[in-house]
Design an enzyme around this catalytic site. Structure first.
Site, PDB file in Angstrom:
ATOM      1  CG  ASP A   1      -6.004   1.460   2.633  1.00  0.00           C
ATOM      2  OD1 ASP A   1      -5.770   2.434   2.140  1.00  0.00           O
ATOM      3  OD2 ASP A   1      -6.201   1.159   3.988  1.00  0.00           O
TER       4      ASP A   1
ATOM      5  CG  ASP B   1      -8.072   0.676   7.199  1.00  0.00           C
ATOM      6  OD1 ASP B   1      -7.552   1.258   6.033  1.00  0.00           O
ATOM      7  OD2 ASP B   1      -7.961   1.367   8.274  1.00  0.00           O
TER       8      ASP B   1
ATOM      9  CG  ASP C   1     -10.252   2.166   2.385  1.00  0.00           C
ATOM     10  OD1 ASP C   1      -9.767   2.926   1.489  1.00  0.00           O
ATOM     11  OD2 ASP C   1      -9.558   1.776   3.410  1.00  0.00           O
TER      12      ASP C   1
ATOM     13  CE  LYS D   1      -7.843   5.225  -0.546  1.00  0.00           C
ATOM     14  NZ  LYS D   1      -7.603   4.396   0.686  1.00  0.00           N
TER      15      LYS D   1
ATOM     16  CG  ASP E   1      -1.146   4.368   5.683  1.00  0.00           C
ATOM     17  OD1 ASP E   1      -0.154   3.731   5.723  1.00  0.00           O
ATOM     18  OD2 ASP E   1      -1.021   5.548   5.530  1.00  0.00           O
TER      19      ASP E   1
END
Length: 238
Positions: free
Chosen positions: A11, A184, A188, A161, A13
């Protein structure tokens, strides 16, 4: 823990950055990626627009790496771009902007399917307001709305995702059980369930940590560097 990792997905950001909510990349993470890139295949899984993710791969030394962009709406492998839905959230987002006084993010014009709205104040409150409005519009079963901590994302409900990682593994002929994904955020968390090893950085959200099989000691980009070091040292094979 013993695992043979054939693909490492990152990932961006809050994960490659110096901290959650920050945009600056963590130098330790970039150095670790550049050390590892010749030994393991690395790709990006991000909520950013494809054009932003493509530029990032070039700057951090991952040119040509597989990319999942727009939170699973778009996949780029080599010269091929795959859209995971025929539905775009753009028209709905524009209506929400008018109804709720929201603002599009700077990436908004570059996006295909997943639309991003600026967060002012409590992002979870904005998410709830949008969900209520989607019900009024009668489209609540067609679109998902989530926060990344950087923006509120509105996307076709069939895109995620998790779904994109499954599709990417099919496209590049990699078994999902040999994939590690490090992230994070709540967005996710679901994706951690479809890979062999879901990794949450040390400052990840509570939900991300609940779904992860491994949590790094260090936060964000330093957590990425920590995990890559484990791979490079063969610690995951013991």
């Amino acid at each position: 823990m013993s695992m043979d990792i054939n693909l490492l997905l990152l990932d961006v950001d809050g994960t490659l950055t110096v901290d959650r909510g920050e945009l600056a990349l963590e130098p330790e993470a970039i150095k670790a990626i550049q050390r590892a890139r010749g030994r393991i295949r690395i790709g990006l899984v991000t909520g950013n627009a494809l054009i932003v993710a493509e530029a990032l791969t070039k700057y951090i030394g991952l040119s040509g790496a597989p990319i999942i962009a727009e939170n699973g709406c778009v996949i780029k492998v080599g010269s091929s771009t795959v859209m995971l839905s025929t539905l775009s959230a753009r028209s709905i987002a524009e209506e929400l902007i008018k109804r709720l006084g929201l603002r599009p993010t700077y990436q908004y014009p570059c996006r295909y399917l997943d639309m991003t709205l600026d967060v002012n104040g409590d992002d979870y409150n904005v998410v709830n307001r949008i969900k209520e409005e989607l019900i009024k519009m009668g489209v609540e079963e067609s679109y998902a709305v989530e926060t990344s901590g950087y923006a509120v994302h509105l996307r076709p409900i069939e895109c995620s995702k998790a779904a994109a990682i499954r599709r990417l593994c099919e496209l590049i002929n990699v078994d999902c059980s040999t994939v590690a994904f490090i992230g994070d955020s709540d967005i996710d968390a679901e994706a951690f369930k479809v890979v062999g090893l879901g990794v949450a950085v040390g400052n990840a959200t509570r939900r991300a940590k609940e779904y992860a099989k491994l949590i790094t000691r260090n936060p964000s980009g330093r957590g990425v560097a920590e995990f890559i070091e484990l791979i490079m040292n063969g610690a995951l094979m013991r």
